[in-house]
Write a protein that holds these residues in place. Structure first.
Motif, mmCIF file in Angstrom:
data_model
loop_
_atom_site.group_PDB
_atom_site.id
_atom_site.type_symbol
_atom_site.label_atom_id
_atom_site.label_comp_id
_atom_site.label_asym_id
_atom_site.label_seq_id
_atom_site.Cartn_x
_atom_site.Cartn_y
_atom_site.Cartn_z
ATOM 1 N N GLY A 176 47.863 39.991 38.826
ATOM 2 C CA GLY A 176 48.418 38.692 38.447
ATOM 3 C C GLY A 176 48.473 37.730 39.617
ATOM 4 N N LEU A 177 48.899 38.231 40.765
ATOM 5 C CA LEU A 177 48.950 37.397 41.967
ATOM 6 C C LEU A 177 47.553 36.938 42.373
ATOM 7 C CD1 LEU A 177 51.513 39.167 44.358
ATOM 8 C CD2 LEU A 177 51.674 36.840 43.464
ATOM 9 N N ALA A 178 46.582 37.865 42.314
ATOM 10 C CA ALA A 178 45.213 37.544 42.715
ATOM 11 C C ALA A 178 44.603 36.486 41.797
ATOM 12 C CB ALA A 178 44.361 38.810 42.718
ATOM 13 N N GLY A 216 37.530 32.752 41.858
ATOM 14 C CA GLY A 216 37.009 33.416 43.048
ATOM 15 C C GLY A 216 37.184 34.923 43.023
ATOM 16 N N LEU A 217 38.104 35.413 42.189
ATOM 17 C CA LEU A 217 38.315 36.863 42.081
ATOM 18 C C LEU A 217 37.209 37.451 41.226
ATOM 19 C CD1 LEU A 217 40.224 39.251 42.756
ATOM 20 C CD2 LEU A 217 41.346 38.822 40.564
ATOM 21 N N THR A 218 36.230 38.075 41.876
ATOM 22 C CA THR A 218 35.072 38.600 41.140
ATOM 23 C C THR A 218 35.093 40.116 40.994
ATOM 24 O OG1 THR A 218 33.848 38.440 43.219
ATOM 25 C CG2 THR A 218 33.521 36.688 41.621
ATOM 26 N N SER A 255 34.879 35.846 45.943
ATOM 27 C CA SER A 255 33.647 35.087 46.169
ATOM 28 C C SER A 255 34.005 33.616 46.304
ATOM 29 C CB SER A 255 32.671 35.279 45.007
ATOM 30 O OG SER A 255 32.278 36.630 44.909
ATOM 31 N N ASP A 256 33.518 33.007 47.363
ATOM 32 C CA ASP A 256 33.933 31.651 47.707
ATOM 33 C C ASP A 256 32.726 30.738 47.828
ATOM 34 O OD1 ASP A 256 34.880 29.410 49.651
ATOM 35 O OD2 ASP A 256 36.731 30.441 49.102
ATOM 36 N N GLN A 257 32.842 29.540 47.304
ATOM 37 C CA GLN A 257 31.732 28.592 47.362
ATOM 38 C C GLN A 257 31.778 27.714 48.611
ATOM 39 O OE1 GLN A 257 30.095 30.369 44.461
ATOM 40 N NE2 GLN A 257 29.080 28.522 45.182
ATOM 41 N N GLU A 258 32.819 27.880 49.447
ATOM 42 C CA GLU A 258 32.939 27.020 50.626
ATOM 43 C C GLU A 258 32.425 27.698 51.898
ATOM 44 O OE1 GLU A 258 36.516 24.815 51.226
ATOM 45 O OE2 GLU A 258 36.935 24.677 49.073
#
Length: 471
Positions: free
Chosen positions: A238-240, A247-249, A286-289
């Motif tokens: 839940g926190l994630a 972004g949580l993949t 996973s991050d797009q930045e």
């Protein structure tokens, strides 16, 4: 009659691609080595037109067909029975990437294309095909679609069904439906694509597919967290989700005994943090930045989780090699369990909120009925899918355990799954292994509709008979 149909099959695909002699074990034995059938022939077509010719010849002769991809299935859905009447239709020669449309973010491929090759082709194009599972080096996309496979990134991208935009299918009559559209919106009648996905080759033979692609993430960061309970793992999820969003993949949970098997059989993996904690969780962001942005968000999440108490300890991978090492531990659990001996596998799904109580109650029931039984519990907690497997007591006779307790254990676990409003198959399918059980755990109306669809599309019961729906 057998010689007549074999002659027609040789004419359709060429004599070298109709195998009747020699060692046919790779096609006749299931991946778990629990079942060995006997094929009339293994037929290896090289095109959709050849598949259609094989189906027409087999249907005319009343010869059953068992479509097969990489033969990595776990529910005996892609191997022949013992009758010696069934033709195994192996699609592995149909293994080409037909086209990549960068602007439309799609890839069109043959059904026999190995999953890892799809991933690589997408990566070579600077894009991402996100389906990922332990058998990706040998399973095929046709098999993934036929079983609606899941894997480790369902939380973000969905099952194989959600990744597919169009299909090419050979019907039970040997006709070809070309539905290889790359459209994301098409409301022109019934959704035939979704009908064939997950049908395990019982309604048609998938020969090609158009799959979704995604922009490749700028960075991926992996963390391994020890948690004090399954309730804590759910709280961490839940926190994630709250802090990382899309972004949580990846969010995998692994029980202490499951990890102990990986540590025992593959000590070189160096499993972290498992000895003093009942569960560990593997998370991927996973991050797009940028790498820096991804790591910062992860560290903020873990700080909040440590303060909350749902995480007891954690490590963040410092580089790609460490991240791969952590994922390799997770992927090695099924192999380690096989090394430990025969076991009873369950691929179940439940509402995430009910998983802690399910595990506590079902663990206790199994221990009460079979003292010393060992529970190998791991899986994709982010989407409610557990591989809730049961190992014989230490030092016991594994074959005797299966013989004496498999039906008892399956009934107990499936009854609990039903009580908690779950499913007895989350991502592996039904195959022949669960076909007789399915009517006990699915409504009569649903089974009736499924039988009506089967009768309408395959009235001769030629395609994978006895799988999904028992006779």
């Amino acid at each position: 009659m057998n010689e007549q149909v074999l002659t027609q099959l040789r004419a359709a695909v060429g004599a070298p691609n109709v195998l009747t002699e020699g060692d046919l074990t790779p096609w006749e034995q299931d991946w778990r080595k629990r079942t060995r059938g006997k094929a009339l022939a293994v037929v290896r077509p090289g095109s959709t037109e050849e598949v259609a010719a094989v189906v027409r010849a087999s249907a005319a002769a009343g010869t059953p067909i068992v479509p097969q991809g990489g033969n990595t299935g776990l529910v005996v859905g892609g191997v022949p029975d013992a009758s010696g009447r069934e033709v195994v239709l192996s699609l592995t020669r149909m293994n080409k990437v037909r086209a990549i449309d960068r602007d439309n973010l799609t890839m069109t491929v043959d059904a026999g294309c190995v999953l890892q090759n799809l991933q690589q082709a997408a990566d070579d194009a600077g894009l991402l095909f996100p389906l990922s599972l332990a058998a990706e080096g040998s399973c095929t996309i046709g098999g993934n679609l036929a079983t609606n496979a899941g894997g480790t990134q369902v939380l973000r991208y969905g099952n194989t069904r959600e990744l597919c935009l169009g299909l090419e299918v050979v019907t039970a009559q040997g006709e070809v439906w070309n539905g290889l559209t790359g459209l994301r919106k098409d409301n022109t009648g019934y959704d035939l694509r979704d009908l064939f996905i997950g049908s395990e080759g019982t309604l048609g033979v998938i020969t090609g597919a158009t799959m979704k692609l995604y922009p490749r993430p700028a960075a991926r960061v992996t963390a391994w967290a020890a948690v004090p309970s399954m309730e804590s793992a759910v709280r961490l999820l839940g926190l994630a989700l709250q802090q990382l969003g899309a972004g949580l993949t990846g969010f995998e949970v692994m029980g202490q005994f499951a990890l102990s098997l990986a540590d025992k059989h593959y000590p070189q993996l160096r499993v972290p943090l498992f000895r003093d904690h009942p569960y560990c969780v593997l998370l991927e962001n996973s991050d797009q930045e940028s790498e820096e942005h991804a790591r910062g968000r992860f560290e903020h999440l873990l700080e909040a989780a440590l303060a909350d108490g749902c995480v007891a300890d954690a490590v963040v991978a410092e580089n790609i090699a460490q991240a791969r090492g952590l994922w390799h531990i997770r992927e090695s659990i099924p192999l380690a369990q096989a090394d430990e001996g025969l076991n009873i596998k369950h691929d179940i799904s439940l509402p995430v909120s009910r998983i802690p109580v399910f595990c506590a109650e079902t663990d206790a029931l199994l221990q009460r009925q079979i003292p010393g039984v060992r529970l190998v519990n791991f899986g994709h907690l982010g989407d409610g899918n557990l591989h809730y497997n049961v190992q014989a007591p230490a030092g016991g006779d594994m074959k005797a355990f299966l013989r004496d307790h498999e039906e008892q254990v399956n009934t107990l676990v499936y009854d609990q799954v039903k009580r908690f409003e779950g499913s007895i198959s989350a991502e592996h399918g039904i195959g022949a292994l669960k076909a007789a059980k399915l009517p006990e755990y699915k409504s009569k109306v649903a089974i009736g509709l499924m039988r009506a669809l089967k009768q309408a599309l395959d009235p001769g019961n030629v395609l994978n008979p006895g799988r999904v729906l028992s006779v």
